[in-house]
Design a protein around this motif. Structure first.
Motif, mmCIF file in Angstrom:
data_model
loop_
_atom_site.group_PDB
_atom_site.id
_atom_site.type_symbol
_atom_site.label_atom_id
_atom_site.label_comp_id
_atom_site.label_asym_id
_atom_site.label_seq_id
_atom_site.Cartn_x
_atom_site.Cartn_y
_atom_site.Cartn_z
ATOM 1 N N ASN A 1 -15.557 4.015 -19.873
ATOM 2 C CA ASN A 1 -14.102 4.072 -20.047
ATOM 3 C C ASN A 1 -13.293 3.355 -18.978
ATOM 4 O OD1 ASN A 1 -14.191 5.746 -22.416
ATOM 5 N ND2 ASN A 1 -14.867 7.384 -21.073
ATOM 6 N N TRP A 2 -13.742 3.411 -17.743
ATOM 7 C CA TRP A 2 -12.932 2.867 -16.662
ATOM 8 C C TRP A 2 -13.179 1.382 -16.423
ATOM 9 C CZ3 TRP A 2 -10.292 6.071 -12.691
ATOM 10 C CH2 TRP A 2 -10.145 7.402 -13.111
ATOM 11 N N VAL A 3 -14.439 0.964 -16.313
ATOM 12 C CA VAL A 3 -14.757 -0.427 -15.991
ATOM 13 C C VAL A 3 -14.092 -1.394 -16.976
ATOM 14 C CG1 VAL A 3 -16.618 -2.144 -15.844
ATOM 15 C CG2 VAL A 3 -16.852 0.062 -14.686
ATOM 16 N N PRO A 4 -14.205 -1.190 -18.291
ATOM 17 C CA PRO A 4 -13.562 -2.141 -19.211
ATOM 18 C C PRO A 4 -12.039 -2.224 -19.037
ATOM 19 C CG PRO A 4 -15.147 -0.771 -20.382
ATOM 20 C CD PRO A 4 -14.995 -0.180 -19.012
ATOM 21 N N LYS A 5 -11.396 -1.110 -18.783
ATOM 22 C CA LYS A 5 -9.936 -1.116 -18.606
ATOM 23 C C LYS A 5 -9.535 -1.857 -17.338
ATOM 24 C CE LYS A 5 -9.313 3.142 -21.169
ATOM 25 N NZ LYS A 5 -9.058 4.571 -21.109
ATOM 26 N N PHE A 6 -10.266 -1.614 -16.251
ATOM 27 C CA PHE A 6 -9.959 -2.302 -15.004
ATOM 28 C C PHE A 6 -10.221 -3.803 -15.133
ATOM 29 C CE2 PHE A 6 -10.943 1.894 -12.721
ATOM 30 C CZ PHE A 6 -9.611 2.249 -12.686
ATOM 31 N N GLU A 7 -11.311 -4.173 -15.792
ATOM 32 C CA GLU A 7 -11.624 -5.586 -15.989
ATOM 33 C C GLU A 7 -10.536 -6.258 -16.817
ATOM 34 O OE1 GLU A 7 -14.211 -7.841 -15.082
ATOM 35 O OE2 GLU A 7 -14.547 -6.313 -13.554
ATOM 36 N N LYS A 8 -10.111 -5.616 -17.889
ATOM 37 C CA LYS A 8 -9.088 -6.181 -18.781
ATOM 38 C C LYS A 8 -7.779 -6.413 -18.035
ATOM 39 C CE LYS A 8 -6.799 -5.450 -23.197
ATOM 40 N NZ LYS A 8 -6.710 -4.605 -24.376
ATOM 41 N N ARG A 9 -7.429 -5.514 -17.125
ATOM 42 C CA ARG A 9 -6.167 -5.617 -16.384
ATOM 43 C C ARG A 9 -6.325 -6.327 -15.043
ATOM 44 N NH1 ARG A 9 -3.388 -0.095 -15.795
ATOM 45 N NH2 ARG A 9 -1.857 -1.463 -14.830
ATOM 46 N N ASN A 10 -7.536 -6.825 -14.769
ATOM 47 C CA ASN A 10 -7.823 -7.517 -13.498
ATOM 48 C C ASN A 10 -7.494 -6.663 -12.281
ATOM 49 O OD1 ASN A 10 -8.780 -9.962 -14.644
ATOM 50 N ND2 ASN A 10 -6.671 -10.494 -15.125
ATOM 51 N N ILE A 11 -7.780 -5.379 -12.369
ATOM 52 C CA ILE A 11 -7.591 -4.472 -11.241
ATOM 53 C C ILE A 11 -8.902 -4.401 -10.469
ATOM 54 C CG2 ILE A 11 -7.153 -2.084 -10.551
ATOM 55 C CD1 ILE A 11 -5.328 -1.866 -13.025
ATOM 56 N N ARG A 12 -8.814 -4.672 -9.182
ATOM 57 C CA ARG A 12 -9.987 -4.599 -8.317
ATOM 58 C C ARG A 12 -10.137 -3.174 -7.808
ATOM 59 N NH1 ARG A 12 -12.209 -9.229 -7.034
ATOM 60 N NH2 ARG A 12 -12.891 -8.605 -4.953
ATOM 61 N N LEU A 13 -11.315 -2.826 -7.324
ATOM 62 C CA LEU A 13 -11.589 -1.487 -6.812
ATOM 63 C C LEU A 13 -11.964 -1.562 -5.344
ATOM 64 C CD1 LEU A 13 -13.671 -0.209 -9.847
ATOM 65 C CD2 LEU A 13 -11.232 0.101 -9.408
ATOM 66 N N GLY A 14 -11.435 -0.626 -4.575
ATOM 67 C CA GLY A 14 -11.703 -0.566 -3.144
ATOM 68 C C GLY A 14 -12.515 0.672 -2.814
ATOM 69 N N PRO A 15 -13.836 0.538 -2.774
ATOM 70 C CA PRO A 15 -14.663 1.724 -2.509
ATOM 71 C C PRO A 15 -14.550 2.205 -1.067
ATOM 72 C CG PRO A 15 -16.040 -0.227 -2.598
ATOM 73 C CD PRO A 15 -14.642 -0.654 -2.965
ATOM 74 N N ASN A 16 -14.284 3.492 -0.939
ATOM 75 C CA ASN A 16 -14.235 4.168 0.365
ATOM 76 C C ASN A 16 -13.302 3.490 1.365
ATOM 77 O OD1 ASN A 16 -15.979 6.269 -0.371
ATOM 78 N ND2 ASN A 16 -17.744 4.972 -0.010
ATOM 79 N N TRP A 17 -12.156 3.045 0.878
ATOM 80 C CA TRP A 17 -11.161 2.496 1.794
ATOM 81 C C TRP A 17 -10.768 3.576 2.781
ATOM 82 C CZ3 TRP A 17 -6.914 -1.151 -0.488
ATOM 83 C CH2 TRP A 17 -7.522 -2.335 -0.900
ATOM 84 N N ALA A 18 -10.398 3.170 3.979
ATOM 85 C CA ALA A 18 -10.093 4.134 5.032
ATOM 86 C C ALA A 18 -8.946 3.636 5.902
ATOM 87 C CB ALA A 18 -11.341 4.362 5.885
ATOM 88 N N GLY A 19 -8.537 4.487 6.822
ATOM 89 C CA GLY A 19 -7.502 4.146 7.777
ATOM 90 C C GLY A 19 -6.112 4.491 7.286
ATOM 91 N N GLU A 20 -5.142 4.308 8.157
ATOM 92 C CA GLU A 20 -3.763 4.668 7.833
ATOM 93 C C GLU A 20 -3.219 3.883 6.649
ATOM 94 O OE1 GLU A 20 -1.101 4.535 11.133
ATOM 95 O OE2 GLU A 20 -2.461 5.667 12.419
ATOM 96 N N ASN A 21 -3.668 2.644 6.484
ATOM 97 C CA ASN A 21 -3.169 1.802 5.398
ATOM 98 C C ASN A 21 -4.112 1.733 4.210
ATOM 99 O OD1 ASN A 21 -0.853 1.076 6.876
ATOM 100 N ND2 ASN A 21 -2.046 -0.431 7.992
ATOM 101 N N LEU A 22 -5.147 2.541 4.204
ATOM 102 C CA LEU A 22 -6.193 2.480 3.179
ATOM 103 C C LEU A 22 -6.573 1.028 2.903
ATOM 104 C CD1 LEU A 22 -5.336 5.170 0.488
ATOM 105 C CD2 LEU A 22 -6.951 5.281 2.352
ATOM 106 N N SER A 23 -7.467 0.523 3.699
ATOM 107 C CA SER A 23 -7.888 -0.859 3.528
ATOM 108 C C SER A 23 -9.403 -0.961 3.626
ATOM 109 C CB SER A 23 -7.231 -1.746 4.585
ATOM 110 O OG SER A 23 -7.616 -1.325 5.879
ATOM 111 N N GLY A 24 -9.918 -2.099 3.161
ATOM 112 C CA GLY A 24 -11.348 -2.358 3.179
ATOM 113 C C GLY A 24 -11.674 -3.471 2.216
#
Length: 87
Positions: free
Chosen positions: A46-69
């Motif tokens: 359900n999730w992977v196809p929707k993210f791919e279609k909308r060109n949304i990237r995923l940030g696994p385990n982002w951290a820090g005050e600005n949530l980055s990685g």
């Protein structure tokens, strides 16, 4: 939704509930958010196809005050997780 260095949209994801809670405490943009668990099968179906279609990237385990990685395309992240998990 966060923006990557190239301007693409990124959705931070966490591998554990404790990581989600740390992220929620650090990022005011997600105030009032809560951890939600999804199954690997649900992510694939359900999730992977929707993210791919909308060109949304995923940030696994982002951290820090600005949530980055590092960020990945949804299919690339899925393939990486599946490869290391032995699926």
């Amino acid at each position: 939704m966060w923006k990557d260095e190239d301007g693409s949209e990124v959705l931070p994801l966490s591998s554990t509930e404790s990581r989600v809670n740390l992220s929620l405490q650090a990022a005011s943009e997600v105030e009032g958010g809560k951890a939600v668990s999804i199954s690997f099968d649900d992510f694939e179906t359900n999730w992977v196809p929707k993210f791919e279609k909308r060109n949304i990237r995923l940030g696994p385990n982002w951290a820090g005050e600005n949530l980055s990685g590092t960020s990945f395309g949804a299919l690339e992240l899925f393939d990486r997780v599946r490869g290391t998990a032995g699926f």
